[in-house]
Design an enzyme around this catalytic site. Structure first.
Site, mmCIF file in Angstrom:
data_model
loop_
_atom_site.group_PDB
_atom_site.id
_atom_site.type_symbol
_atom_site.label_atom_id
_atom_site.label_comp_id
_atom_site.label_asym_id
_atom_site.label_seq_id
_atom_site.Cartn_x
_atom_site.Cartn_y
_atom_site.Cartn_z
ATOM 1 N N ASP A 56 0.871 -1.165 0.000
ATOM 2 C CA ASP A 56 0.000 0.000 0.000
ATOM 3 C C ASP A 56 0.909 1.216 0.000
ATOM 4 O OD1 ASP A 56 -2.158 1.687 0.086
ATOM 5 O OD2 ASP A 56 -3.104 0.727 1.802
ATOM 6 N N TRP A 57 0.380 2.329 -0.471
ATOM 7 C CA TRP A 57 1.215 3.509 -0.685
ATOM 8 C C TRP A 57 1.715 4.055 0.659
ATOM 9 C CZ3 TRP A 57 0.148 1.166 -4.716
ATOM 10 C CH2 TRP A 57 0.416 1.628 -6.002
#
Length: 765
Positions: free
Chosen positions: A232-233
Site C-alpha cells: 500500500d502507498w
C-alpha cells in the site's frame, strides 16, 4: 514462473543488484521504475472506477483525475449479490484502464466489515468472507480478461482507519484464517490476481509488509499465488526487511537513496541476493504480462454502454428494507409528490478518499423523478450537509410541502463529512437535523418513503416511515435507478451485505474497536457480523441478506445430497406475486453439536433467479467441501468435521424457508498423542481406550466406575494429562510405563489408519 523470455525484456539475473533494487520501487507516485530496457507501467486507484490523475502526479496523489465511469462502490455492488454483474463491471473498468494506458487497477478491496464504524467500509463488500470472496473473484476475472491487472487489497486484517499505518491487529490463529484471510484465499486460488497489495497495519505485532508468514508462507507456498506483492502507498517501514519477507514492489517511490540501501544490503549479506532477484523478476513478469495485454485488440471505452451498465448495477443494488401496507411502488396516478432532501438534488453516490472517481456524468434523483411523477412535483431541500442555512426554516418549508402532497419521497444519508477514508465513524446515527426532519415530515404526511444514501451501516430504529429504500452508494447512475424503483419500473431485488443492528452496543467489536496504544484485539473471534447476532440471539433492525420485493416468492421441494466434493442443494422457486422479479436464494449451513465453537449458521452458497409472474425454476447450488471446513489449530489447517449438517435455504439469514439435514464424513486427522494428552482424549478413540485398558481401575479401584466424594470421577479423570498419572499413582506407574502406553496408542492409531486407507484405495500420507 517467468514471462520475460516471451519479450525482449531483461531477466532479473541479467541485471545488477543496483538495477534490481531500482525495479523493486516506484519511479514516482503511480508508475514503476524502468531499468535494463524494461519499460515503466502505471498503476492507479480503483476499483469502482478508474482514478487516473491528470498531468503530473502530485506528492499525495490527490489531484484531479480523468473522467471515468463511476460504478457502484463495493457497498452498493455487494448488495446486488450478483457475481456475473461484478465480472461485467470489472471488464468495463479494465476496458477504460486499457484505453487510458493503465496497467494495474488497485482493487478489489475485500477486507471484512468487522465493525460498522469502519471509515472505509464503503470500499469493502461484506461482513461475510464467502460473499466477499465470490464477488471479488468475479471482479478480478472481469478486469484481467481485458489484459489489465487487479490488485487484491488490503492484505490483511485492514479493518479500521484509526492509527491505520501502525496499529497491530491482534487476532487468534483460527479467526485469522477462517474469517479474515478466507476471501483473499478464494480469490487467489480461483482468480489469480496479478498483484496483491499488502496492508498498512501490523498483524500480531508484525507489519504486513514485513510479515514473511503472510506474504510468502501463506500467500505463495500454501495458496499458490503466482503474481507480485505491492505495498500500500507508504506502507513500507523497512524496505530490506520487506523484500526478505516477500514484498516485491514498494510504492510510491522512496527515492534513490532507498535503492542504494537495498543494493548495499545485498553486498554486505544483510539481504539474500536471491530474494532481491526474485522480486525484481516478478516486476519484470508483471510488466511482460501487461505488455501482452496491450497486444490484444485496442480497448474501446464505450462510456454510454458503461453508464447503462452502471444503471443496471444500481437498480440491482437497491434494497427495499420496509414496505408497510404496500406503500411502494408509488402510483402512476399520483396528483402530487413532494421530494425532500439535499441528496435528492446532489446524490451521495460514492465514498471519499483515494477511490474517488471523476464521473463521466451524474444523475440527480430529482431530475429523474420529473419524468415519472404524473402530477405536480414539489421540492424542498430540508437540510444541508455542511451546517449552512437556517435548519428551522429549511425544516419548516419541507414540512409544509409534505403536507400538500399525496406522498413524500424523503432523501436522507451521510455526507463525506460523516464518513470517508482516513477516519472511523463515532456512531451509527443519521445527522440529528435529518432525524428531526424525518419525524416532522412523517407526522405531516404518513405516506412517506425514505431513501437512504450512505457507505456504512446506520441505526434505523428512529425512522418511522412506512417504506425505506437502502441504496448504499449507487454510482453515477443512481438517480434513474432510484426513480424507476420508486414507481415500480424496477422491482427491488438488492440484499443487505451486512447486518443493520438495533444499537451500536450490540455490535461484535463494540468493546474492542478501535483499540488503544497501538493494538486492537479481535476479541469477538470468529463471531463477526451475523454470526455474532445469531450466536447471542440478539434482535437486529434488519438481518444480513435481507431485502423485500414488490412480488412474492415461494420456496419448495428442498433436496440436499452429499458427495466427495461437498453438498448439492436443489429446490424450486416460484413467483406468486403480481410483478416480475429477481430473487436471491441463500444457503446457510450449521453443525449442531460441533466439537468446536461455531456460529449457528454460515453463508455457503447463493444464486439469483429472474422469474416472471407465475413462473417457476429449479435451482441447483453446490456447496464445496472446502467451504464446510473450519480452521483447526491442532493441525494448522482447514478440517471438515464429520457429523450432521443442517442446511437452511432462505431469503435472508433470518428468513429461512426450507431446512434439511445431511450426514457429512469428516476428514481423517493425524494428531499424535503426547504426555500432555488427557485421559479423556485417549479414551475418546478406540486406539487410546485399548492402550489405557484397565489402568484407571488399577489406580482407583471401584471408585473409577462411579461417584466418589460427590464428584463424577470419570469426568475428573478425563481432564488429567496422561503424563500426570505418574504423580497420582504414587509411583505405581512410572513415567516410562506411561510413555510406552502413549506409544502403543499412537502405533495402534497408525495401524488402523493404514488399514482403513488401504481398504478404501487411498494411500496413507
Amino acid at each position: 514462473m517467468t514471462r520475460a523470455a516471451e519479450t525482449d525484456f531483461p531477466t532479473a539475473d541479467s541485471l545488477s543488484a543496483t538495477d534490481q533494487a531500482r525495479l523493486t520501487s516506484g519511479r514516482d507516485f503511480w508508475t514503476t521504475e524502468s531499468a535494463g530496457g524494461l519499460p515503466s507501467i502505471m498503476l492507479t486507484d480503483g476499483p469502482h472506477g478508474l482514478r487516473k490523475q491528470e498531468g503530473a502526479a502530485d506528492h499525495l496523489g490527490l489531484s484531479g483525475s480523468v473522467p471515468a465511469t463511476c460504478f457502484p462502490p463495493a457497498v452498493g455492488l455487494a448488495q446486488t449479490w450478483n457475481p456475473a454483474l461484478a465480472e461485467r463491471i470489472g471488464a468495463a473498468v479494465g476496458a477504460e484502464a486499457r484505453a487510458a494506458e493503465v496497467s494495474v487497477v488497485l482493487g478489489p478491496g475485500v477486507n471484512l466489515k468487522r465493525s460498522p464504524l469502519g471509515g472505509r467500509n464503503f470500499e469493502y463488500f461484506s461482513e461475510d468472507p464467502y460473499l466477499a470472496g465470490v464477488l471479488g473473484t468475479a471482479w478480478v476475472r472481469g478486469i484481467q480478461a481485458q489484459g489489465v491487472g487487479a490488485s487484491l487489497k488490503h492484505f490483511a486484517a485492514n479493518n479500521q482507519e484509526t492509527d491505520r499505518m501502525r496499529v497491530s491487529s491482534d487476532i487468534d490463529e483460527r479467526t485469522l484464517h477462517e474469517l479474515y484471510l478466507r476471501a483473499f484465499r478464494r480469490i487467489v486460488r480461483d482468480g489469480q490476481p496479478w498483484t496483491v497489495m499488502c496492508a498498512y497495519n501490523k498483524i500480531n505485532g508484525v507489519y504486513a509488509a514485513q510479515n514473511r508468514e503472510l506474504l510468502t508462507t501463506i500467500l505463495r507456498e500454501e495458496w499458490g499465488f503466482e503474481g507480485l506483492v505491492v505495498s500500500d502507498w507508504g506502507a513500507v517501514a523497512d524496505r530490506v526487511a520487506s523484500l526478505a519477507a516477500g514484498l516485491d514492489l514498494t510504492m510510491p517511490s522512496p527515492g534513490t537513496a532507498s535503492d542504494d540501501a537495498v543494493a548495499a544490503a545485498v553486498a554486505d549479506g544483510t539481504l539474500d541476493p536471491a530474494a532481491l532477484a526474485a522480486s525484481a523478476g516478478r516486476v519484470i513478469d508483471l510488466v511482460a504480462r501487461t505488455a501482452a495485454g496491450r497486444q490484444n485488440p485496442p480497448a474501446i471505452a464505450d462510456l454510454d454502454a458503461h453508464h447503462a451498465l452502471a444503471r443496471e448495477a444500481a437498480e440491482q443494488a437497491i434494497v427495499l428494507l420496509r414496505n408497510d401496507d404496500d406503500l411502494l411502488p408509488l402510483s402512476d396516478e399520483s396528483e402530487s409528490v413532494a421530494v425532500i432532501g439535499y441528496f435528492a438534488e446532489d446524490l451521495r453516490y460514492q465514498g471519499g478518499g483515494s477511490s474517488h472517481v471523476n464521473a463521466t456524468r451524474v444523475e440527480a434523483p430529482l431530475d429523474e423523478l420529473c419524468s415519472f411523477v404524473p402530477g405536480e412535483l414539489l421540492f424542498a431541500q430540508g437540510y444541508t450537509v455542511d451546517g449552512s442555512g437556517d435548519a428551522e426554516e429549511l425544516r419548516s418549508s419541507a414540512v409544509f410541502q409534505a403536507g400538500q402532497a399525496d406522498s413524500v419521497v424523503l432523501f436522507l444519508g451521510l455526507g463525506e463529512r460523516q464518513e470517508s477514508e482516513g477516519f472511523d465513524r463515532a456512531d451509527l446515527e443519521l445527522p440529528a437535523d435529518q432525524l428531526a426532519l424525518a419525524e416532522a415530515v412523517v407526522a405531516a404526511n404518513p405516506n412517506t418513503v425514505v431513501v437512504l444514501s450512505h457507505g456504512g451501516a446506520l441505526r434505523l430504529a428512529p425512522l418511522t416511515a412506512p417504506a425505506v429504500l437502502d441504496c448504499g452508494l449507487l454510482g453515477q447512475a443512481g438517480g434513474s435507478a432510484i426513480a424507476a424503483t420508486l414507481f415500480g419500473k424496477v422491482n427491488p431485488s438488492g440484499r443487505l451485505a451486512e447486518t443493520l443492528p438495533v444499537r451500536l452496543a450490540d455490535t461484535p467489536a463494540y468493546l474492542s474497536f478501535p483499540g488503544e496504544h497501538g493494538h486492537v484485539v479481535y476479541g469477538e473471534g470468529i463471531h463477526v457480523g451475523y454470526r455474532w447476532y445469531d450466536a447471542r440471539d440478539l434482535d437486529v433492525e434488519f438481518p444480513f441478506g435481507h431485502g423485500l420485493s414488490y412480488t412474492e416468492f415461494e420456496y419448495r421441494d428442498l433436496v440436499v445430497t452429499t458427495s466427495d466434493d461437498g453438498l448439492t442443494v436443489e429446490l424450486t422457486v416460484t413467483n406468486l406475486g403480481p410483478y416480475d422479479g429477481r430473487e436471491v436464494v441463500q444457503v446457510y449451513v450449521g453443525v449442531d453439536g460441533s466439537a468446536v465453537a461455531r456460529a449457528p449458521r454460515e453463508l455457503k452458497g447463493f444464486a439469483s433467479v429472474d422469474l416472471g409472474v407465475g413462473r417457476s425454476q429449479q435451482i441447483c447450488l453446490t456447496v464445496a467441501r472446502d467451504d464446510l471446513a473450519y480452521w483447526d489449530t491442532r493441525v494448522h489447517g482447514f478440517v471438515v468435521e464429520g457429523g450432521t449438517y443442517r442446511v437452511e435455504v432462505g431469503a435472508s439469514s433470518r428468513d429461512i424457508r426450507l431446512t434439511d439435514t445431511v450426514g457429512v464424513d469428516g476428514d481423517e486427522l493425524s494428531i499424535p498423542f503426547t504426555l500432555d494428552s488427557t485421559i479423556g482424549e485417549l479414551m475418546a478413540t478406540p486406539a487410546g481406550a485399548q492402550a489405557l485398558g484397565d489402568l484407571a481401575g488399577q489406580m482407583f479401584g471401584d471408585a473409577a466406575g462411579g461417584d466418589a466424594l460427590g464428584v463424577d470421577l470419570g469426568a475428573l479423570l478425563g481432564s488429567i494429562p496422561i503424563g500426570r498419572l505418574a504423580d497420582f499413582s504414587g509411583g505405581a506407574f512410572p513415567r516410562a510405563v506411561i510413555e510406552q502406553l502413549v506409544d502403543q496408542a499412537n502405533s495402534a492409531t497408525d495401524s488402523r489408519r493404514t488399514a482403513s486407507d488401504s481398504s478404501s484405495g487411498v494411500s496413507a500420507e
